[in-house]
Design a protein around this motif. Structure first.
Motif, mmCIF file in Angstrom:
data_model
loop_
_atom_site.group_PDB
_atom_site.id
_atom_site.type_symbol
_atom_site.label_atom_id
_atom_site.label_comp_id
_atom_site.label_asym_id
_atom_site.label_seq_id
_atom_site.Cartn_x
_atom_site.Cartn_y
_atom_site.Cartn_z
ATOM 1 N N HIS A 200 -7.670 26.937 -25.655
ATOM 2 C CA HIS A 200 -6.827 26.991 -24.456
ATOM 3 C C HIS A 200 -5.486 26.303 -24.703
ATOM 4 N N LEU A 201 -5.475 25.253 -25.494
ATOM 5 C CA LEU A 201 -4.206 24.604 -25.835
ATOM 6 C C LEU A 201 -3.282 25.573 -26.565
ATOM 7 N N PHE A 202 -3.847 26.411 -27.419
ATOM 8 C CA PHE A 202 -3.038 27.404 -28.128
ATOM 9 C C PHE A 202 -2.618 28.539 -27.197
ATOM 10 N N PHE A 203 -3.556 29.143 -26.480
ATOM 11 C CA PHE A 203 -3.235 30.286 -25.627
ATOM 12 C C PHE A 203 -2.289 29.916 -24.494
ATOM 13 N N SER A 204 -2.382 28.703 -23.997
ATOM 14 C CA SER A 204 -1.514 28.268 -22.898
ATOM 15 C C SER A 204 -0.090 27.979 -23.351
ATOM 16 N N GLY A 205 0.116 27.940 -24.667
ATOM 17 C CA GLY A 205 1.439 27.612 -25.196
ATOM 18 C C GLY A 205 1.692 26.114 -25.303
ATOM 19 N N THR A 206 0.673 25.288 -24.987
ATOM 20 C CA THR A 206 0.864 23.843 -25.023
ATOM 21 C C THR A 206 1.212 23.367 -26.422
ATOM 22 N N VAL A 207 0.516 23.876 -27.429
ATOM 23 C CA VAL A 207 0.791 23.453 -28.805
ATOM 24 C C VAL A 207 2.210 23.861 -29.208
ATOM 25 N N ASP A 208 2.624 25.073 -28.822
ATOM 26 C CA ASP A 208 3.993 25.521 -29.138
ATOM 27 C C ASP A 208 5.036 24.617 -28.497
ATOM 28 N N ARG A 209 4.752 24.181 -27.256
ATOM 29 C CA ARG A 209 5.729 23.353 -26.541
ATOM 30 C C ARG A 209 5.722 21.899 -27.001
ATOM 31 N N CYS A 210 4.730 21.533 -27.796
ATOM 32 C CA CYS A 210 4.570 20.125 -28.185
ATOM 33 C C CYS A 210 4.500 19.971 -29.701
ATOM 34 N N PRO A 211 5.561 20.347 -30.395
ATOM 35 C CA PRO A 211 5.527 20.262 -31.862
ATOM 36 C C PRO A 211 5.479 18.842 -32.392
ATOM 37 N N GLU A 212 5.783 17.861 -31.530
ATOM 38 C CA GLU A 212 5.793 16.464 -31.980
ATOM 39 C C GLU A 212 4.476 15.747 -31.693
ATOM 40 N N VAL A 213 3.503 16.463 -31.121
ATOM 41 C CA VAL A 213 2.197 15.862 -30.832
ATOM 42 C C VAL A 213 1.266 16.104 -32.012
ATOM 43 N N THR A 214 0.550 15.071 -32.410
ATOM 44 C CA THR A 214 -0.475 15.184 -33.442
ATOM 45 C C THR A 214 -1.839 15.134 -32.775
ATOM 46 N N PHE A 215 -2.710 16.078 -33.119
ATOM 47 C CA PHE A 215 -4.036 16.170 -32.516
ATOM 48 C C PHE A 215 -5.109 15.777 -33.530
ATOM 49 N N VAL A 216 -6.114 15.047 -33.075
ATOM 50 C CA VAL A 216 -7.288 14.752 -33.882
ATOM 51 C C VAL A 216 -8.480 15.433 -33.223
ATOM 52 N N LEU A 217 -9.101 16.367 -33.949
ATOM 53 C CA LEU A 217 -10.240 17.114 -33.423
ATOM 54 C C LEU A 217 -11.537 16.508 -33.939
ATOM 55 N N PRO A 218 -12.539 16.382 -33.080
ATOM 56 C CA PRO A 218 -13.782 15.726 -33.493
ATOM 57 C C PRO A 218 -14.737 16.664 -34.214
ATOM 58 N N HIS A 219 -15.714 16.038 -34.890
ATOM 59 C CA HIS A 219 -16.871 16.755 -35.447
ATOM 60 C C HIS A 219 -16.471 17.916 -36.354
ATOM 61 N N ALA A 220 -15.496 17.666 -37.230
ATOM 62 C CA ALA A 220 -15.036 18.669 -38.197
ATOM 63 C C ALA A 220 -14.642 19.979 -37.519
ATOM 64 N N GLY A 221 -14.135 19.863 -36.292
ATOM 65 C CA GLY A 221 -13.681 21.050 -35.570
ATOM 66 C C GLY A 221 -14.763 21.781 -34.821
ATOM 67 N N GLY A 222 -16.030 21.331 -34.958
ATOM 68 C CA GLY A 222 -17.117 21.995 -34.243
ATOM 69 C C GLY A 222 -17.183 23.475 -34.559
ATOM 70 N N VAL A 223 -17.234 24.301 -33.522
ATOM 71 C CA VAL A 223 -17.316 25.752 -33.728
ATOM 72 C C VAL A 223 -15.942 26.407 -33.722
ATOM 73 N N LEU A 224 -14.876 25.614 -33.715
ATOM 74 C CA LEU A 224 -13.536 26.199 -33.724
ATOM 75 C C LEU A 224 -13.247 27.018 -34.989
ATOM 76 N N PRO A 225 -13.527 26.503 -36.190
ATOM 77 C CA PRO A 225 -13.158 27.273 -37.385
ATOM 78 C C PRO A 225 -13.695 28.707 -37.424
ATOM 79 N N PRO A 226 -14.977 28.959 -37.129
ATOM 80 C CA PRO A 226 -15.433 30.347 -37.144
ATOM 81 C C PRO A 226 -14.744 31.240 -36.119
ATOM 82 N N LEU A 227 -14.148 30.617 -35.089
ATOM 83 C CA LEU A 227 -13.475 31.394 -34.050
ATOM 84 C C LEU A 227 -11.996 31.624 -34.344
ATOM 85 N N LEU A 228 -11.481 31.007 -35.403
ATOM 86 C CA LEU A 228 -10.048 31.100 -35.676
ATOM 87 C C LEU A 228 -9.568 32.536 -35.796
#
Length: 357
Positions: A200-228
């Motif tokens: 949702h952060l990507f689809f909402s454009g939040t990541v695009d609008r926040c190039p200076e924010v660094t994110f730390v994702l837990p648990h090795a990304g969980g199930v995010l990588p297979p969904l990329l």
């Protein structure tokens, strides 16, 4: 053999008043777990000594500091301030041992904006956000001003999963748990909710609008990588849908995102050393070792279990990475991240907080 020295970026604290607040607000079996874990400074230092953790970045875990949908804003604000002040005091007393990701009293946006400044004055190392706040997910427009502020101050944002929730148009938000209380929520619902929030952060454009924010994702990304591949290809595959640029997402993941290694990121059976979730992440999706950070998830992962996972990780890391890469994952990457966070402080209050170290 002794474990390699490490910095723990996924490490929790439960001061007595927070423990009491959980009990008073119906969280005696927090997130469906058998009980609230015991935590003390002495116990945390003991784990750090045994696991060779040189520094732990503390945070409040799920359910955060707004404990119920109907929590009065003043109560959430007060509990958040007390938690952050407690962590800041630990950092001042043990500057070589502790840092902290500050909590925010979301979804109260105005109170959160005020707390961002107070936490920076206290010398926080970044901010810990839940994946959702009673159905308002990260990326929701209601949080735009908070992320705008994060972008302005070049903040580090540690994302922690919580129970999935539906925001209803009428009545109170409701849990989104198809199996009810049959399984503890951290077993797999946490992992799904992390992916849901980040997508949702990507689809909402939040990541695009926040190039200076660094994110730390837990648990090795969980199930995010297979969904990329699936979610980045969505725009091209579904006519009329809002797409995102797959190459840009990959670039952003490589420059703005870190993955912590809390949890069972390696298989534990004999003969499969090095196999498991982390191997799938780094080999399957070309995630650099420079984007990986150690995490214990203590005390929700108890001392004995944290040591079991740390020893399993030691063996698995020796299969996947060379010595220099392992040193970066255990310590160097976190040192760089924390050093960058320290250099971001631009307000006099933030500088004063850092000077206290």
């Amino acid at each position: 053999m002794a474990l390699p020295p490490r910095i723990d970026v996924h490490s929790h604290f439960l001061p007595p008043f927070y423990h009491d607040a959980l009990l008073a607000n119906g969280h005696e079996k927090v997130d469906g777990m058998p009980a609230i874990p015991e935590w003390s400074l002495e116990g945390h230092l003991a784990l750090m000594s045994t696991a060779n953790i040189t520094k732990a970045i503390l945070s409040i875990s799920s359910p955060g500091t707004t404990l119920r949908p109907d929590t009065p804003p003043s109560e959430a604000k007060s509990l958040t301030r007390k938690c952050n002040a407690y962590a800041a005091d630990l950092k001042r007393r043990y500057p070589e041992k502790f840092g902290f990701w500050a909590s925010l009293p979301l979804p109260d946006v105005q109170a959160a904006l005020e707390e961002i400044d107070k936490a920076r004055e206290d010398g926080c190392d970044g901010f810990a956000l839940m994946t959702n706040y009673h159905g308002f997910y990260l990326g929701d427009p209601v949080f735009d001003s908070v992320f705008a502020r994060f972008n302005e101050i070049h903040a580090t944002v540690f994302i922690h999963p919580t129970a999935p929730c539906l925001q209803c148009s009428h009545g109170a938000p409701t849990p989104a748990l198809p199996f009810g209380d049959q399984y503890p929520i951290p077993v797999f619902e946490f992992i799904f909710d992390s992916a849901r929030a980040v997508i949702h952060l990507f689809f909402s454009g939040t990541v695009d609008r926040c190039p200076e924010v660094t994110f730390v994702l837990p648990h090795a990304g969980g199930v995010l990588p297979p969904l990329l591949t699936r979610f980045t290809a969505f725009g091209a595959l579904v006519p009329g849908s809002r797409g995102i640029d797959a190459k840009e997402v990959r670039r952003q993941l490589g420059e703005q995102f870190y993955f912590d290694l809390a949890g069972a990121v390696f298989e534990g059976d004999e003969g499969v050393v090095g196999s498991g979730q982390l191997k799938a992440l780094v080999k399957g999706f070309d995630i650099s070792h420079e984007r990986l950070l150690y995490g214990s998830d203590f005390p929700f992962t108890r001392h004995a279990s944290a040591m079991l996972l740390a020893n399993r990780m030691k063996d698995g890391m020796e299969v996947l990475f060379n010595e220099k890469e392992r040193e970066a994952i255990y310590q160097g990457n976190a040192e760089r991240l924390l050093r960058e966070e320290t250099s971001k402080g631009s307000t006099s209050g933030a500088k004063a907080g850092l000077d206290r170290e």
